[in-house]
Design a protein around this motif. Sequence first.
Motif, PDB file in Angstrom:
ATOM      1  N   SER A  90       0.826  -1.200   0.000  1.00  0.00           N
ATOM      2  CA  SER A  90       0.000   0.000   0.000  1.00  0.00           C
ATOM      3  C   SER A  90       0.866   1.258   0.000  1.00  0.00           C
ATOM      4  O   SER A  90       2.095   1.188  -0.101  1.00  0.00           O
ATOM      5  N   ALA A  91       0.193   2.407   0.147  1.00  0.00           N
ATOM      6  CA  ALA A  91       0.903   3.689   0.218  1.00  0.00           C
ATOM      7  C   ALA A  91       1.506   3.931   1.598  1.00  0.00           C
ATOM      8  O   ALA A  91       2.220   4.921   1.784  1.00  0.00           O
ATOM      9  N   GLY A  92       1.215   3.057   2.550  1.00  0.00           N
ATOM     10  CA  GLY A  92       1.838   3.176   3.864  1.00  0.00           C
ATOM     11  C   GLY A  92       1.099   4.023   4.862  1.00  0.00           C
ATOM     12  O   GLY A  92       1.697   4.458   5.852  1.00  0.00           O
ATOM     13  N   CYS A 128       7.878  11.211   7.131  1.00  0.00           N
ATOM     14  CA  CYS A 128       7.048  12.411   7.167  1.00  0.00           C
ATOM     15  C   CYS A 128       7.255  13.192   5.877  1.00  0.00           C
ATOM     16  O   CYS A 128       8.401  13.512   5.512  1.00  0.00           O
ATOM     17  N   SER A 129       6.173  13.485   5.169  1.00  0.00           N
ATOM     18  CA  SER A 129       6.260  14.207   3.903  1.00  0.00           C
ATOM     19  C   SER A 129       6.421  15.700   4.161  1.00  0.00           C
ATOM     20  O   SER A 129       6.313  16.185   5.294  1.00  0.00           O
ATOM     21  N   GLU A 138       2.317  11.679   7.787  1.00  0.00           N
ATOM     22  CA  GLU A 138       3.161  10.576   8.221  1.00  0.00           C
ATOM     23  C   GLU A 138       2.736   9.291   7.536  1.00  0.00           C
ATOM     24  O   GLU A 138       1.555   8.951   7.478  1.00  0.00           O
ATOM     25  N   THR A 139       3.700   8.566   6.995  1.00  0.00           N
ATOM     26  CA  THR A 139       3.449   7.265   6.387  1.00  0.00           C
ATOM     27  C   THR A 139       4.431   6.252   6.971  1.00  0.00           C
ATOM     28  O   THR A 139       5.396   6.619   7.651  1.00  0.00           O
ATOM     29  N   LEU A 140       4.172   4.988   6.672  1.00  0.00           N
ATOM     30  CA  LEU A 140       5.029   3.907   7.140  1.00  0.00           C
ATOM     31  C   LEU A 140       5.732   3.257   5.959  1.00  0.00           C
ATOM     32  O   LEU A 140       5.165   3.128   4.873  1.00  0.00           O
ATOM     33  N   ARG A 141       6.947   2.834   6.184  1.00  0.00           N
ATOM     34  CA  ARG A 141       7.736   2.170   5.149  1.00  0.00           C
ATOM     35  C   ARG A 141       8.342   0.904   5.735  1.00  0.00           C
ATOM     36  O   ARG A 141       8.833   0.908   6.868  1.00  0.00           O
TER      37      ARG A 141
END
Length: 273
Positions: free
Chosen positions: A22-24, A45-46, A51-54
């Motif tokens: 997914s996009a995280g 963090c963009s 905030e997203t996860l990788r």
Amino acid sequence: MEFVAPVLTRQHHRRLREIYRSAGWPCADMLEVELLAAGLLERRCSDQGHETLRVTDAGIQLLAQVFAGNKAARSPHETLVEQVAQAMSRAGRLAWRGLMLRVPLPRALLDGEAQAPVVAEPAPAWAGQLPAFEAGQPPSATEPAHGWCMACPDVFSVRRTSVEAYLEPVVHEIKVSRADLLGDLKKPAKRAAYLALAGTCWYVLGHDARGRRIAEPEEVPAECGVMYARDGALTMAREAPRRALERLPFHVWMALAQTGPAVRDEEPLQATF
């Protein structure tokens, strides 16, 4: 306080796969907290502050290990599933593998099977097409008479025909382990879901390491047929009862269209190029 690494379960592995695909976007639950603490996920963090996860390199390695283990564990089963799908194709049928189809079943049948993925919803209008529900009562406002059960047949096939009434849908359930078979036989809702989708249901049984059958035909419920697979051949031990099923529900057609047959034959003209 000394840090204790969390014990990873299938739920952790599943969430890790979902994030990888997914996009995280985070769910912000304790499952992700444990994956973050284990170093399998990292936060990003963009520029806009999102905030997203990788998945980290360690997470990728874990996914590869889990995939290799699952592939090895499923190998005999997957081999037999492929064999049955190929046999259905040679018999002039269109075969699918890995389908996930929602089937409405009577609430009384689903009670007691807590492991069955059920959503409490009234049955849709097309449920009247299925003979199993002709005698059902309309759902009440407090307790629906029907619930949804997720059916995942190993092989689902239909005849190659242009007449819907001649489809003759068939389900093949593959078992290579006696323990798996006995656990499956304790789930009448699962068989009822298969019989709601198909006019015929077969159990295809393998052999153990000593070459013995994992079960005898009389151990399988009478509403299902029994086949044995050995040395690349399928032999019938007991004929499956045939039931008339003139139409497939619309949502089944959509699932078949989206997935596509497991075996695709080349057109004669194309095969010459």
